[in-house]
Motif scaffolding. Structure first.
Motif, PDB file in Angstrom:
ATOM      1  N   ALA A  34       0.826  -1.215   0.000  1.00 23.92           N
ATOM      2  CA  ALA A  34       0.000   0.000   0.000  1.00 23.92           C
ATOM      3  C   ALA A  34       0.858   1.262   0.000  1.00 23.92           C
ATOM      4  O   ALA A  34       0.425   2.311   0.470  1.00 23.92           O
ATOM      5  CB  ALA A  34      -0.972   0.011   1.177  1.00 23.92           C
ATOM      6  N   CYS A  35       2.053   1.184  -0.539  1.00 28.82           N
ATOM      7  CA  CYS A  35       2.940   2.334  -0.657  1.00 28.82           C
ATOM      8  C   CYS A  35       3.245   2.562  -2.126  1.00 28.82           C
ATOM      9  O   CYS A  35       3.590   1.619  -2.836  1.00 28.82           O
ATOM     10  CB  CYS A  35       4.231   2.101   0.114  1.00 28.82           C
ATOM     11  N   THR A  36       3.098   3.768  -2.567  1.00 26.89           N
ATOM     12  CA  THR A  36       3.204   4.163  -3.978  1.00 26.89           C
ATOM     13  C   THR A  36       2.437   3.152  -4.850  1.00 26.89           C
ATOM     14  O   THR A  36       1.243   2.963  -4.676  1.00 26.89           O
ATOM     15  CB  THR A  36       4.677   4.364  -4.411  1.00 26.89           C
TER      16      THR A  36
ATOM     17  N   LEU B 195      -1.338 -16.111  -1.030  1.00 28.72           N
ATOM     18  CA  LEU B 195      -2.227 -15.141  -0.401  1.00 28.72           C
ATOM     19  C   LEU B 195      -3.648 -15.341  -0.895  1.00 28.72           C
ATOM     20  O   LEU B 195      -3.866 -15.737  -2.053  1.00 28.72           O
ATOM     21  CB  LEU B 195      -1.785 -13.714  -0.739  1.00 28.72           C
ATOM     22  N   PRO B 196      -4.641 -15.064  -0.067  1.00 30.28           N
ATOM     23  CA  PRO B 196      -6.023 -15.127  -0.556  1.00 30.28           C
ATOM     24  C   PRO B 196      -6.273 -14.033  -1.586  1.00 30.28           C
ATOM     25  O   PRO B 196      -5.654 -12.960  -1.534  1.00 30.28           O
ATOM     26  CB  PRO B 196      -6.853 -14.900   0.713  1.00 30.28           C
ATOM     27  N   ASP B 197      -7.153 -14.308  -2.516  1.00 31.27           N
ATOM     28  CA  ASP B 197      -7.482 -13.322  -3.542  1.00 31.27           C
ATOM     29  C   ASP B 197      -8.177 -12.119  -2.896  1.00 31.27           C
ATOM     30  O   ASP B 197      -9.214 -12.270  -2.237  1.00 31.27           O
ATOM     31  CB  ASP B 197      -8.403 -13.957  -4.586  1.00 31.27           C
TER      32      ASP B 197
ATOM     33  N   LEU C 277      -0.009  -7.324  -0.946  1.00 32.62           N
ATOM     34  CA  LEU C 277       1.265  -8.040  -1.062  1.00 32.62           C
ATOM     35  C   LEU C 277       1.860  -8.309   0.325  1.00 32.62           C
ATOM     36  O   LEU C 277       1.511  -7.639   1.296  1.00 32.62           O
ATOM     37  CB  LEU C 277       2.247  -7.230  -1.909  1.00 32.62           C
ATOM     38  N   PRO C 278       2.767  -9.275   0.437  1.00 33.56           N
ATOM     39  CA  PRO C 278       3.370  -9.581   1.741  1.00 33.56           C
ATOM     40  C   PRO C 278       4.023  -8.356   2.374  1.00 33.56           C
ATOM     41  O   PRO C 278       4.488  -7.444   1.679  1.00 33.56           O
ATOM     42  CB  PRO C 278       4.400 -10.652   1.395  1.00 33.56           C
TER      43      PRO C 278
END
Length: 449
Positions: free
Chosen positions: A300-302, A374-376, A308-309
């Motif tokens: 959640a950055c740029t 990761l879950p969708d 994402l992990p």
């Protein structure tokens, strides 16, 4: 420019890597998946997606999706193996392309190399390196770490800072930085200043005692197999290298820089930049949880999708010139292009919501894993536009180039700077190089032909 527009328009079939074509040094890891060695040659080691736990067909769908969204070059690596390529990689892979602000991360790597050698003290004020009398006491109190974390206190004026580099008028960008009034005391607030990184590039030059590009070629590019003729890195009219942008480098070489960082600075048997430095560079700084030492850090950055992990970090430039590194998956994704994200909110939405395209792309990449890590998260949900165009403009920074206004450094303007002769505008530009890309038949033009 016909070739350039040709490959912009030409979206061909996706090229995936054949499973039988990888070097003999590749070996299986504890999970039975292939691991590759990095290579300073023109070709990286390759593996089929199945050899590293992904489905070829589904990965092909992800790459085709990216190719249809203005991604002119896409490379996906897992365990250092190239496992997938975009549909136009053959045309674009060796064409020098402006990676814009991802250049900042390259400057960070060079700072780390200088620190490793004991030539640059990250904690020191730049007063230690600047010539006597250059800059006032407040500017000289800025530390190297302030420059690395974009906490120098300089204001943001992305457009007005950048236009005089694109149209090469800057007399001496580092000196110009020293004339910009600070909006915050050094170290107190994050402020994404372009002049800030130009000043850092100059400080590194002073610390190592040679032009930045000579240091970079010998210490960084040569070991990676990146020839001096592969790239063009713009300089201001005083001959100093821009730090904030304007490294035009082929995507195939950009990928090597990403792999160096993802391998914690190790390239083959050589430790080019220390793990200690890079681990600090990828840690959130005190003033911005999304930013380290000129690297974007975390989801959640740029442009990095929020799902994402947590250990993801990236190099990111205007128009989405990106390297995404996910250590927990041992995965590196490199792409270049011209935006390609979609917004229902017009041009402002495209500029603000750049995570839309990476979000949808990584959904497809993760769906290609045999065991989805990761879950969708579902489709991208576009936030409302909160973009304030005025924050990209500081007219005083533009006027300062002409020696006018409160941001002007005394004795520095488009005609002369500190009594030093200046090159003519465009004198540094390599033949065939324009704002975005280097093309053309001139033998001096960077690029591999």
């Amino acid at each position: 420019m016909g070739r350039f527009y040709g490959f912009l328009a030409g979206i061909a079939a996706v090229s995936l890597v054949a499973g039988s074509v990888f070097a003999g040094s590749a070996q299986a890891n504890s999970a039975g998946q292939v691991e590759c060695e990095v290579s300073s040659g023109r070709q990286p080691e390759r593996a089929a997606p199945e050899q590293v736990g992904l489905d070829s067909q589904r990965l092909a769908e992800a790459l085709a999706f990216a190719g249809g969204r203005n991604r002119l070059n896409v490379q996906i690596f897992r365990h250092n193996c190239l496992i997938g390529e975009g549909p136009t990689n053959d045309q674009t892979g060796n064409v020098a392309w402006n990676i814009w602000s991802a250049t900042k991360s390259v400057v960070s790597i060079l700072a780390g190399m200088a620190w490793d050698r004991g030539e640059l003290d990250i904690d020191a004020p730049i007063d230690r390196y600047l010539p006597p009398g250059l800059g006032d006491e407040v500017h000289r109190s800025i530390t190297v770490e302030n420059l690395l974390t974009e906490t120098s206190g300089m204001p943001v004026g992305v457009l007005t800072e950048g236009i005089t580099g694109v149209i090469p008028l800057d007399p001496n960008s580092a000196v110009q930085a020293l004339g910009v009034p600070l909006v915050n005391p050094p170290g107190e607030a994050f402020s994404y200043s372009q002049r800030n990184v130009d000043l850092l590039a100059y400080v590194i030059e002073l610390a190592v005692g040679e032009p930045l590009q000579e240091f970079a070629q010998r210490q960084l590019f040569d070991p990676l197999g990146i020839a001096r003729g592969d790239y063009y890195w713009a300089r201001d009219r005083a001959g100093h290298t821009y730090g904030y942008a304007h490294l035009m480098i082929p995507p195939n070489d950009f990928a090597k820089l990403g792999l160096l960082v993802s391998n914690e600075g190790r390239w083959g048997t050589a430790q080019l930049v220390s793990q200690e430095y890079l681990r600090q560079a990828h840690r959130p700084s005190a003033r911005n949880s999304c930013y380290g030492y000129l690297f974007w850090v975390g989801p959640a950055c740029t442009e990095t999708p929020a799902f994402l992990p947590a250990d993801v970090y990236s190099m990111a430039g205007l128009g989405m010139q990106d390297v995404f590194i996910i250590p927990s998956l041992d995965m590196t994704v490199v792409w270049t292009g011209v935006f390609g994200n979609r917004s229902s909110q017009g041009p402002s939405g495209v500029v603000q919501n750049t995570a839309e395209l990476p979000h949808e792309f990584f959904r497809k990449v993760f769906a290609a894993f045999y065991e989805n890590p990761l879950p969708d998260p579902g489709p991208f949900v576009e936030p409302p536009v909160r973009l304030d165009p005025s924050r990209f403009v500081d007219s005083n920074i533009l006027l300062a180039v002409f020696g006018i206004g409160p941001s002007a450094y005394p004795g520095c303007n488009v005609f002369a700077c500190l009594n030093q002769p200046l090159a003519a505008p465009f004198a540094d530009t390599a033949p065939g190089c324009v704002v975005l890309v280097c093309l053309g038949p001139d033998p001096r033009t960077p690029g591999i032909r």
